[in-house]
Design a protein around this motif. Structure first.
Motif, PDB file in Angstrom:
ATOM      1  N   GLY A 158       1.056  -1.192  -0.153  1.00 17.70           N
ATOM      2  CA  GLY A 158       0.205   0.028  -0.169  1.00 17.70           C
ATOM      3  C   GLY A 158       0.620   1.137  -0.297  1.00 17.70           C
ATOM      4  N   GLY A 159       2.222   1.220  -0.089  1.00 20.37           N
ATOM      5  CA  GLY A 159       2.839   1.845  -0.398  1.00 20.37           C
ATOM      6  C   GLY A 159       4.125   1.983   0.127  1.00 20.37           C
ATOM      7  N   ILE A 160       5.136   3.111   0.755  1.00 17.53           N
ATOM      8  CA  ILE A 160       6.215   3.053   0.463  1.00 17.53           C
ATOM      9  C   ILE A 160       6.751   3.319   1.993  1.00 17.53           C
ATOM     10  CG2 ILE A 160       8.788   3.973  -0.001  1.00 17.53           C
ATOM     11  CD1 ILE A 160       7.013   5.549  -2.224  1.00 17.53           C
ATOM     12  N   GLU A 161       8.021   2.659   2.357  1.00 16.10           N
ATOM     13  CA  GLU A 161       8.724   2.812   3.895  1.00 16.10           C
ATOM     14  C   GLU A 161       9.910   3.718   3.619  1.00 16.10           C
ATOM     15  OE1 GLU A 161       8.779   0.715   7.128  1.00 16.10           O
ATOM     16  OE2 GLU A 161      11.132   0.280   6.488  1.00 16.10           O
ATOM     17  N   LEU A 162      10.058   4.997   4.069  1.00 15.42           N
ATOM     18  CA  LEU A 162      11.690   6.029   4.199  1.00 15.42           C
ATOM     19  C   LEU A 162      12.220   5.892   5.306  1.00 15.42           C
ATOM     20  CD1 LEU A 162      10.048   9.309   2.512  1.00 15.42           C
ATOM     21  CD2 LEU A 162      11.361   6.615   0.978  1.00 15.42           C
ATOM     22  N   LEU A 163      13.504   5.497   5.258  1.00 19.67           N
ATOM     23  CA  LEU A 163      14.675   5.686   6.430  1.00 19.67           C
ATOM     24  C   LEU A 163      15.444   6.518   6.177  1.00 19.67           C
ATOM     25  CD1 LEU A 163      15.507   4.739   8.787  1.00 19.67           C
ATOM     26  CD2 LEU A 163      17.934   3.615   7.257  1.00 19.67           C
ATOM     27  N   LYS A 164      15.240   7.656   7.479  1.00 16.54           N
ATOM     28  CA  LYS A 164      16.287   9.358   7.080  1.00 16.54           C
ATOM     29  C   LYS A 164      16.888   9.221   7.642  1.00 16.54           C
ATOM     30  CE  LYS A 164      11.741  11.247   5.070  1.00 16.54           C
ATOM     31  NZ  LYS A 164      10.751  12.587   5.433  1.00 16.54           N
ATOM     32  N   GLU A 165      18.025   9.683   8.176  1.00 18.20           N
ATOM     33  CA  GLU A 165      19.301  10.278   8.747  1.00 18.20           C
ATOM     34  C   GLU A 165      18.844  11.203   9.313  1.00 18.20           C
ATOM     35  OE1 GLU A 165      22.760   8.911   7.353  1.00 18.20           O
ATOM     36  OE2 GLU A 165      22.380   6.730   7.436  1.00 18.20           O
ATOM     37  N   ILE A 166      18.450  11.840  10.439  1.00 14.12           N
ATOM     38  CA  ILE A 166      18.538  13.289  11.028  1.00 14.12           C
ATOM     39  C   ILE A 166      19.794  13.565  11.907  1.00 14.12           C
ATOM     40  CG2 ILE A 166      16.631  15.160  12.004  1.00 14.12           C
ATOM     41  CD1 ILE A 166      14.733  12.593  11.263  1.00 14.12           C
ATOM     42  N   LYS A 167      19.957  14.983  11.758  1.00 12.42           N
ATOM     43  CA  LYS A 167      20.903  15.457  12.530  1.00 12.42           C
ATOM     44  C   LYS A 167      20.427  16.576  13.198  1.00 12.42           C
ATOM     45  CE  LYS A 167      25.369  14.596  11.455  1.00 12.42           C
ATOM     46  NZ  LYS A 167      27.009  14.689  10.533  1.00 12.42           N
ATOM     47  N   VAL A 168      20.081  16.767  14.471  1.00  8.21           N
ATOM     48  CA  VAL A 168      19.457  18.392  14.254  1.00  8.21           C
ATOM     49  C   VAL A 168      21.162  19.273  15.461  1.00  8.21           C
ATOM     50  CG1 VAL A 168      18.915  19.174  16.339  1.00  8.21           C
ATOM     51  CG2 VAL A 168      17.811  16.863  15.409  1.00  8.21           C
ATOM     52  N   GLU A 169      21.645  20.332  14.238  1.00  9.08           N
ATOM     53  CA  GLU A 169      22.692  20.338  15.008  1.00  9.08           C
ATOM     54  C   GLU A 169      22.345  22.144  15.972  1.00  9.08           C
ATOM     55  OE1 GLU A 169      23.748  22.011  10.690  1.00  9.08           O
ATOM     56  OE2 GLU A 169      24.341  21.248  10.029  1.00  9.08           O
ATOM     57  N   ILE A 170      23.846  22.074  16.706  1.00  6.96           N
ATOM     58  CA  ILE A 170      23.450  23.594  17.632  1.00  6.96           C
ATOM     59  C   ILE A 170      24.147  24.370  16.900  1.00  6.96           C
ATOM     60  CG2 ILE A 170      23.694  24.096  20.002  1.00  6.96           C
ATOM     61  CD1 ILE A 170      24.204  21.046  20.505  1.00  6.96           C
ATOM     62  N   GLU A 171      24.217  25.940  16.995  1.00  3.07           N
ATOM     63  CA  GLU A 171      24.406  26.831  16.468  1.00  3.07           C
ATOM     64  C   GLU A 171      26.034  27.025  16.882  1.00  3.07           C
ATOM     65  OE1 GLU A 171      23.500  31.224  14.002  1.00  3.07           O
ATOM     66  OE2 GLU A 171      22.608  30.416  15.928  1.00  3.07           O
ATOM     67  N   GLY A 172      26.834  27.025  16.649  1.00  3.80           N
ATOM     68  CA  GLY A 172      28.029  27.555  16.951  1.00  3.80           C
ATOM     69  C   GLY A 172      28.514  26.496  18.296  1.00  3.80           C
ATOM     70  N   VAL A 173      27.964  25.178  17.040  1.00  4.06           N
ATOM     71  CA  VAL A 173      29.027  23.643  17.609  1.00  4.06           C
ATOM     72  C   VAL A 173      28.951  23.439  17.019  1.00  4.06           C
ATOM     73  CG1 VAL A 173      27.982  21.674  20.301  1.00  4.06           C
ATOM     74  CG2 VAL A 173      27.273  24.773  20.410  1.00  4.06           C
ATOM     75  N   ARG A 174      30.127  21.988  17.271  1.00  7.11           N
ATOM     76  CA  ARG A 174      30.661  20.945  16.148  1.00  7.11           C
ATOM     77  C   ARG A 174      29.448  19.544  16.878  1.00  7.11           C
ATOM     78  NH1 ARG A 174      34.751  17.099  16.306  1.00  7.11           N
ATOM     79  NH2 ARG A 174      34.419  17.765  18.348  1.00  7.11           N
ATOM     80  N   ARG A 175      29.308  19.147  17.932  1.00  7.12           N
ATOM     81  CA  ARG A 175      29.030  18.013  17.945  1.00  7.12           C
ATOM     82  C   ARG A 175      27.176  18.353  18.221  1.00  7.12           C
ATOM     83  NH1 ARG A 175      31.335  15.188  22.840  1.00  7.12           N
ATOM     84  NH2 ARG A 175      29.915  13.243  21.621  1.00  7.12           N
ATOM     85  N   PRO A 176      26.863  17.252  17.069  1.00 15.78           N
ATOM     86  CA  PRO A 176      25.291  17.431  17.226  1.00 15.78           C
ATOM     87  C   PRO A 176      24.784  17.148  18.315  1.00 15.78           C
ATOM     88  CG  PRO A 176      26.088  15.579  15.724  1.00 15.78           C
ATOM     89  CD  PRO A 176      27.566  16.573  16.873  1.00 15.78           C
ATOM     90  N   GLY A 177      23.558  17.990  18.803  1.00 14.34           N
ATOM     91  CA  GLY A 177      23.193  17.411  19.705  1.00 14.34           C
ATOM     92  C   GLY A 177      21.682  15.873  19.467  1.00 14.34           C
ATOM     93  N   CYS A 178      21.199  15.904  18.618  1.00 10.05           N
ATOM     94  CA  CYS A 178      20.890  14.412  18.061  1.00 10.05           C
ATOM     95  C   CYS A 178      20.728  13.984  17.064  1.00 10.05           C
ATOM     96  CB  CYS A 178      19.233  14.928  18.732  1.00 10.05           C
ATOM     97  SG  CYS A 178      18.370  13.518  18.815  1.00 10.05           S
ATOM     98  N   VAL A 179      21.180  13.020  16.779  1.00 10.52           N
ATOM     99  CA  VAL A 179      21.415  12.249  15.687  1.00 10.52           C
ATOM    100  C   VAL A 179      20.031  10.738  15.260  1.00 10.52           C
ATOM    101  CG1 VAL A 179      22.511  10.634  14.404  1.00 10.52           C
ATOM    102  CG2 VAL A 179      23.744  12.674  15.834  1.00 10.52           C
ATOM    103  N   ILE A 180      19.705  11.052  14.477  1.00 13.12           N
ATOM    104  CA  ILE A 180      18.467   9.597  14.252  1.00 13.12           C
ATOM    105  C   ILE A 180      18.571   8.544  13.454  1.00 13.12           C
ATOM    106  CG2 ILE A 180      15.844   9.398  14.683  1.00 13.12           C
ATOM    107  CD1 ILE A 180      17.401  12.474  15.798  1.00 13.12           C
TER     108      ILE A 180
END
Length: 242
Positions: free
Chosen positions: A212-234
């Motif tokens: 009935g449809g499509i499944e998507l796998l997305k890689e999401i990175k939450v950036e913090i302004e001025g910070v090298r490391r991300p706040g969250c990776v999903i």
């Protein structure tokens, strides 16, 4: 234990269930699984080593199916299961998205995370831990010297950060329904301090045909302004129904 030794121990089970390989890997190895797939695509020698390992562990027919997973190619349905065939708009969207795997599909707007937002989330969820809601104590006792956002607040902001709930301009306008199917993995590498600005960057990792449809796998990175490391990776799973 070495990966090869681990696979040998699972030989009999793997022969019956080749598509559960990733689920058996330890969390530490699983975190790097997708990077390993991408490396295999660009390094023929590594790809051949992986193929040879798989071939020695499973029956020939199952080996070919598992190699498709290892090498990052589109995967047919497992033996004994019918192949999903898409029609109409679902087939058109699937074809379009399949050509965009590995692309960055969205960069969100910056969002200001203030104490009012954090307190509101604490009120709704009942999580009033002082590292989030007590600025005075945080200054005195927290290693961050200020309050930080809840990790689950970051996750709750994903629809807004990724632009996936814009009714005026939906990401998939031809889909009858878009469903959050869950998260494959979540990490919080760095705290999001109060009054930070954050945004999300989304990359399309995989497209799978489902009934009935499509499944998507997305890689999401939450950036913090001025910070090298991300706040969250999903790793996020979304299902589109047509």
């Amino acid at each position: 234990m070495k990966v090869v030794d681990f696979l040998k121990r699972k030989k009999e089970i793997l022969a019956q269930h080749p598509f559960e390989l990733k689920d058996w890997l330890s969390p530490a190895i699983r975190d790097y699984w997708r990077e390993f797939q991408q490396m295999a695509q660009h390094h023929p020698l590594l790809g051949r080593v992986m193929d040879a390992t798989v071939t020695n562990l499973v029956q020939p027919a199952q080996s070919r199916e598992l190699q498709q997973v290892v090498n990052g190619s589109p995967v047919a349905a497992p033996s004994g299961e019918p192949t999903v065939e898409l029609e109409g708009e679902a087939a058109a969207v699937f074809a379009s998205l399949s050509g965009r795997i590995g692309e960055e599909t969205h960069v969100g707007e910056w969002l200001h995370v203030d104490q009012t937002m954090i307190n509101g989330f604490a009120q709704v969820t009942g999580d009033h831990q002082w590292i989030h809601t007590n600025p005075e104590r945080a200054v005195a006792e927290s290693p961050f010297k200020t309050t930080i956002a809840h990790g689950f607040l970051t996750l709750a902001l994903l629809p807004q950060l990724t632009g996936s709930v814009d009714e005026q301009s939906p990401e998939f306008p031809t889909a009858r329904m878009v469903v959050n199917y869950g998260l494959d993995s979540v990490r919080f590498p760095y705290p999001i301090k109060v009054d930070s600005r954050i945004r999300a960057r989304t990359k399309l990792a995989k497209v799978t045909a489902i009934k009935g449809g499509i499944e998507l796998l997305k890689e999401i990175k939450v950036e913090i302004e001025g910070v090298r490391r991300p706040g969250c990776v999903i790793e996020s799973l979304t299902r589109l129904y047509f």
